[in-house]
Design a protein around this motif. Structure first.
Motif, PDB file in Angstrom:
ATOM      1  N   ALA A  38       0.831  -1.195   0.000  1.00  0.00           N
ATOM      2  CA  ALA A  38       0.000   0.000   0.000  1.00  0.00           C
ATOM      3  C   ALA A  38       0.866   1.246   0.000  1.00  0.00           C
ATOM      4  N   VAL A  39       0.355   2.290  -0.591  1.00  0.00           N
ATOM      5  CA  VAL A  39       0.968   3.601  -0.514  1.00  0.00           C
ATOM      6  C   VAL A  39      -0.118   4.579  -0.086  1.00  0.00           C
ATOM      7  N   ALA A  40       0.309   5.650   0.566  1.00  0.00           N
ATOM      8  CA  ALA A  40      -0.668   6.651   0.988  1.00  0.00           C
ATOM      9  C   ALA A  40      -1.346   7.237  -0.227  1.00  0.00           C
ATOM     10  N   TRP A  64      -3.583   3.218  -1.189  1.00  0.00           N
ATOM     11  CA  TRP A  64      -3.846   2.586  -2.477  1.00  0.00           C
ATOM     12  C   TRP A  64      -3.075   1.278  -2.556  1.00  0.00           C
ATOM     13  N   ASP A  65      -3.748   0.195  -2.919  1.00  0.00           N
ATOM     14  CA  ASP A  65      -3.117  -1.117  -3.080  1.00  0.00           C
ATOM     15  C   ASP A  65      -2.341  -1.121  -4.384  1.00  0.00           C
ATOM     16  N   THR A  66      -1.019  -1.163  -4.304  1.00  0.00           N
ATOM     17  CA  THR A  66      -0.181  -1.045  -5.498  1.00  0.00           C
ATOM     18  C   THR A  66      -0.188  -2.298  -6.367  1.00  0.00           C
ATOM     19  N   ALA A  67      -0.895  -3.339  -5.938  1.00  0.00           N
ATOM     20  CA  ALA A  67      -1.069  -4.498  -6.817  1.00  0.00           C
ATOM     21  C   ALA A  67      -2.003  -4.168  -7.986  1.00  0.00           C
ATOM     22  N   TYR A  68      -2.725  -3.036  -7.872  1.00  0.00           N
ATOM     23  CA  TYR A  68      -3.637  -2.602  -8.931  1.00  0.00           C
ATOM     24  C   TYR A  68      -3.075  -1.350  -9.605  1.00  0.00           C
TER      25      TYR A  68
END
Length: 416
Positions: A38-40, A64-68
């Motif tokens: 995740a990133v802010a 934000w889930d950075t896998a998406y």
């Protein structure tokens, strides 16, 4: 039930309980589970931003889930057209590509206020699969082994002509007339173990089995899942009954056939198309007046999105009320009603289980019969001069005026 605005005192004991709940929220947010790295989320922090949880497609938006991939800027999508041995397609890749583009790109351009461009790269020839479609037993609730075989065969067949490292999104579009093709199987496949091609991890794929021409906005809906958006429809347990009881026409993630198919403001906030400057976070219990700009209105001349586009009332650790103005413009241009829409967000509710539920300000009535996917919610928005008290929370929303420019004047009183 609907309750008219009435004078009266405030329940102080309930106020103290809610204050204690909100005070403890900070500690909870720090320990919330997440589905991946995740990133802010830029501009998302604040007392009205729910934390992202570990449920599928959580509507928490503090990270934000950075896998998406996040739909800001430009994302490139390859569209591969799959044929099957023993069957001659009746259409061409060019015809099928035109079913979806530029319509889907235009949909996202409008929904994102021009902040996102979906750039399609459709192949111009058919890619032949090694086995007939019937061999994969294609269906909505697909056998995992057959589905995995389909994906592996499709990527292997396309790999000689596609450099997957160049693309953010993969669309696998089947010959719609091949025996064994089932349009109900059109969906996004999320892979626990990614597929690999050209040195690239492929974590999710849109499998398209639509008829020609396809359902309206079907690719916009499926592409939304690529961006971590949940299903907002209600799927009956027996496969029968009404699918649109949660949100009706009011979001493409609820129904691809909806008359007002734009994304809810809450989803736009999560996606990065709105930020805190466009969100009014209601705090305290005093009545507050707001001017709501239509959610769909594009900024003029390429300028930044201006004005308040959504009002948010925090109602619990993982819940809020959202209030926005919906009008017959942009992706909502086909709507049969306009007004101020109220809906609940449950941050801990998974995709398909009702994370968003529209509140009907006109219960016991319906509108737009023969057009709406769920007429009971077609007239859910408030009109000028109306006041509505939200059940199970007592927040009062009053629409007092509509300005000459088209904005809506709204008074919110969170009597909780």
């Amino acid at each position: 039930m609907q309750r008219l605005q009435t004078p009266g005192g405030v329940d102080r004991q309930r106020l103290r309980r809610v204050a204690a709940v909100l005070t403890s929220f900070t500690a909870l947010a720090a320990t919330s589970l997440v589905a991946g790295p995740a990133v802010a989320a830029e501009g998302a922090a604040g007392p009205c931003a729910l934390p992202r949880t570990d449920v599928h497609h959580s509507l928490g938006l503090d990270t934000w889930d950075t896998a998406y991939p996040r739909p800001v800027g430009t994302l490139n999508a390859v569209m591969i057209f799959l044929s099957f041995p023993g069957t001659t397609p009746r259409t061409t890749p060019k015809e099928l590509a035109a079913d979806y583009f530029p319509a889907t790109t235009d949909f996202y351009r409008r929904a994102s206020y021009g902040k996102f461009t979906l750039h399609p790269h459709p192949l111009t020839t058919w890619t032949e699969m090694p086995r007939p479609a019937t061999a994969y037993a294609v269906q909505r609730d697909w056998n995992a082994g057959r589905r995995s075989a389909y994906l592996h065969d499709a990527l292997a067949a396309a790999d000689p002509v596609v450099d997957f490292s160049k693309y953010d999104i993969v669309y696998l579009m089947a010959d719609p007339d091949a025996p064994g093709v089932n349009s109900d199987a059109t969906k996004v496949v999320n892979l626990d173990a990614p597929l690999h091609a050209d040195g690239t991890d492929i974590r999710r794929v849109v499998t398209g089995f639509e008829r020609h021409p396809p359902d309206r906005n079907v690719l916009a809906h499926e592409t939304g899942h690529i961006f971590d958006m949940p299903d907002l429809y209600h799927r009956p347990t027996d496969g029968k009954g009404d699918w649109d009881t949660y949100v009706g026409d009011w979001d493409v993630m609820g129904s691809q056939f909806g008359l007002a198919s734009d994304f809810f403001g809450w989803l736009k906030w999560k996606l990065g198309w709105l930020d805190r400057r466009q969100i009014a976070c209601v705090q305290g219990t005093a009545p507050r007046m707001y001017t709501l700009e239509p959610l769909e209105e594009m900024p003029a001349g390429g300028t930044e999105v201006a004005g308040t586009r959504m009002i948010v009332v925090r109602t619990g650790l993982d819940s809020v009320l959202a209030i926005e103005a919906r009008t017959a413009t942009g992706d909502d241009r086909a709507t049969c009603t306009e007004g101020v829409l109220i809906y609940r967000i449950q941050g801990g509710t998974a995709s398909g289980d009702g994370p968003v539920q529209v509140i009907d300000a006109h219960p016991h009535s319906a509108a737009c019969l023969g057009q709406s996917v769920y007429p009971e919610l077609a007239n859910a928005p408030l009109q000028v001069g109306e006041t509505f008290t939200v059940p199970d929370g007592d927040t009062r929303v009053q629409v007092t005026d509509r300005t000459p420019s088209g904005a809506w004047t709204v008074q919110v009183t969170p009597v909780v």
